[in-house]
Design an enzyme around this catalytic site. Structure first.
Site, PDB file in Angstrom:
ATOM      1  N   HIS A 171      11.882  25.989   2.216  1.00 38.46           N
ATOM      2  CA  HIS A 171      13.020  26.365   1.355  1.00 38.46           C
ATOM      3  C   HIS A 171      14.357  26.420   2.088  1.00 38.46           C
ATOM      4  CE1 HIS A 171      13.843  30.749   2.178  1.00 38.46           C
ATOM      5  NE2 HIS A 171      12.630  30.700   2.709  1.00 38.46           N
TER       6      HIS A 171
ATOM      7  N   CYS B 179      17.829  39.130   5.085  1.00 40.27           N
ATOM      8  CA  CYS B 179      16.770  40.113   5.253  1.00 40.27           C
ATOM      9  C   CYS B 179      17.321  41.440   5.747  1.00 40.27           C
ATOM     10  CB  CYS B 179      15.728  39.607   6.238  1.00 40.27           C
ATOM     11  SG  CYS B 179      15.339  37.892   5.975  1.00 40.27           S
TER      12      CYS B 179
END
Ligand SMILES: *Cc1c(COP(=O)(O)O)cnc(C)c1O
Length: 391
Positions: A201, A325
C-alpha cells in the site's frame, strides 16, 4: 471542496489498474490455493506468477519471497523469526533509534523478554554511522536491522556499507524497505541484505499485503502455525487477490521510477525552497541530498505542527505531523528527538509527502495556504510574543 492528498508516505491510493487486476481473484478464481482442483490450481498459479515477478524486481529468487499481511508483519517475522531461531547462538540485536514502530516496538518487546538491544544513535540528518555498527557487534549479536529510508524524514541509510560489515561478521542483516520499494531502486544483491521488508500500500497497491525477502539458506522460526503455507514460514490461506494486486502495483511503479524520481525531486525542492524562503524560522529536517524524492519534513518555529496540519485540512490539504502511527499518540516524534531536535521544534514539524498525482499547481496552492496559516497561528502564539518582547 477540492482535496489535495500529500500524505503518500502514510499510504497511497490503489491504482485503478491494480484494482482491476484483483477483481477476478475475488469473484471468479476464488479457489483456495492449497486445493488440488482447478479452482485451487488457478489461484496457486496466480500467486506463483506474482511471487516470481516481485522476486525478479528486487533481484531475488521466487523461493526467497514470503507473503505477509504487510510491512508490520514482515518486520515482525524478520526480527522475531531470526531471534527465536538463533536463541542458542546469542541474544543481541543491533538496530537504530529511528526505526518504524513495526521494528522498534518489536525490539522493545524482545528486550522485555530478555534480549539485549542496541539502539544506535543517528546524526542530525538522521544518518546511521556504519562504524557504530562495527563497534556494537559482539559475539552474541544475532541480527542487525536498519531501515532503508526513514518514513518521517526521508533519509536514505548507507545499507550497502552496513552490509559489508555484517557480512564480514557473518550476522544476518535485515532492512525495512517499505518506504523505498517502488520509489528508488531496491535490489537485495546490490544492497547486500539477508532480509528485506516491503508493503504494497506504499506503492499504489492494496493495504494488508506485503512480503519478506529471506536469503536462501537463512532459516527463521515462523510466527503463525497452521497449514504450513508459504513454505511453512507463514501459515494461513493466501490472500490471492491482494498478492496479484501487489505484483501489478510493483510492475506499474518500478517502470516509472526513473521519470518519477526526476519529477518528484524537482517538485520537492521547489516546495522546500518556497517554505524556507517565504516563511521565517523554518528548517528542513532530514538529509538535504540523501533523501527520498517525495519527502519534505520541516520544522516551523513557535507553533505546533498539529495546529498547522488541522488548519491545512480545513482547506482540503492533507499532510502529516511525523508518521501516521506516532502522530495519534501525541508525543513528539522519536525520530526527530533522536536526530537531536529540541522538543519544541519536534512538536512544530510537518511531513509532506508527494506522489503520482501531485503536480506543480498543488505545490503552489499548499505554499500559499501554508503562509496564510503560519502567519495566522504565529499571530496568536505566546511563543512569538515572548521572542518579540526580548528583541
Ligand atoms: C508503512 C510502514 C510500515 C508498515 O507497513 P504496513 O504495511 O502498513 O504494516 C513499516 N515500515 C515502514 C518504514 C513504513 O513506512
Amino acid at each position: 471542496m477540492k482535496r489535495i492528498y500529500l500524505d503518500y508516505a502514510a499510504t497511497t491510493p490503489t491504482d485503478p489498474e491494480v484494482a482491476k487486476a484483483m477483481l477476478p481473484y475475488l469473484t471468479k478464481s476464488y479457489g483456495n490455493p492449497s486445493s488440488l482442483h482447478s479452482f485451487g490450481l488457478e489461484a496457486k498459479e496466480a500467486i506463483e506468477e506474482a511471487r516470481g515477478s516481485i522476486a525478479d524486481s528486487i533481484g531475488a529468487r521466487s523461493s526467497e519471497v514470503i507473503f505477509t499481511s504487510g510491512g508490520t508483519e514482515a518486520d515482525n517475522l524478520a526480527i522475531k523469526g531470526i531471534t527465536f531461531q538463533n536463541k542458542s547462538r546469542g541474544d543481541h540485536i543491533i538496530t537504530s533509534s529511528i526505526e518504524h514502530p513495526a521494528a522498534i516496538e518489536t525490539c522493545k518487546f524482545l528486550e522485555k523478554r530478555g534480549n539485549r538491544i542496541t539502539y544506535l544513535r543517528v546524526d542530525s540528518n538522521g544518518l546511521v554511522d556504519p562504524d557504530e555498527i562495527k563497534k556494537a557487534i559482539t559475539n552474541k549479536t544475532i541480527l542487525v536491522s536498519i531501515m532503508h529510508a526513514n518514513n518521517e524524514v526521508g533519509t536514505i541509510e548507507p545499507i550497502a556499507d552496513i552490509a559489508k560489515i555484517t557480512k564480514e561478521a557473518d550476522i544476518p542483516f535485515h532492512t525495512d524497505a517499505v518506504q523505498t520499494f517502488g520509489h528508488i531502486p531496491v535490489n537485495v544483491k546490490s544492497l547486500g541484505v539477508d532480509l528485506l521488508s516491503v508493503s504494497a500500500h506504499k506503492l499504489y497497491g492494496p493495504k494488508g499485503i506485503g512480503a519478506l525477502y529471506v536469503r536462501k539458506g537463512l532459516e527463521l522460526t515462523p510466527l503463525f502455525h497452521g497449514g504450513g503455507q508459504e513454505n511453512k514460514n507463514r501459515s494461513g490461506t493466501e490472500n490471492t487477490a491482494s498478492i496479484v494486486g501487489f505484483a501489478k502495483a510493483v510492475d506499474l511503479t518500478i517502470q516509472e521510477i526513473p521519470t518519477e524520481t526526476i519529477r518528484l525531486t524537482s517538485l520537492r525542492d521547489l516546495f522546500i525552497k518556497g517554505i524556507l524562503e517565504k516563511i521565517d524560522d523554518t528548517r528542513l529536517n532530514g538529509h538535504p541530498q540523501l533523501r527520498l524524492p517525495n519527502n519534505i519534513n520541516v520544522s516551523i518555529d513557535y507553533i505546533e505542527g498539529e495546529s498547522v496540519m488541522l488548519n491545512l485540512d480545513l482547506e482540503g490539504i492533507c499532510v502529516s505531523t511525523g508518521s501516521a502511527c506516532s502522530s495519534s499518540e501525541h508525543g513528539p516524534s522519536h525520530v526527530l528527538l533522536a536526530m537531536g531536535l529540541p522538543r519544541e521544534q519536534a512538536y512544530g514539524s510537518l511531513r509532506i509527502t508527494l506522489g503520482r498525482w501531485t503536480n506543480e499547481t498543488h505545490i503552489e496552492y499548499i505554499l500559499d495556504s501554508l503562509i496564510k496559516i503560519v502567519t495566522k497561528l504565529r499571530a496568536m502564539s505566546p511563543l512569538v510574543v515572548k521572542v518579540k518582547n526580548i528583541e
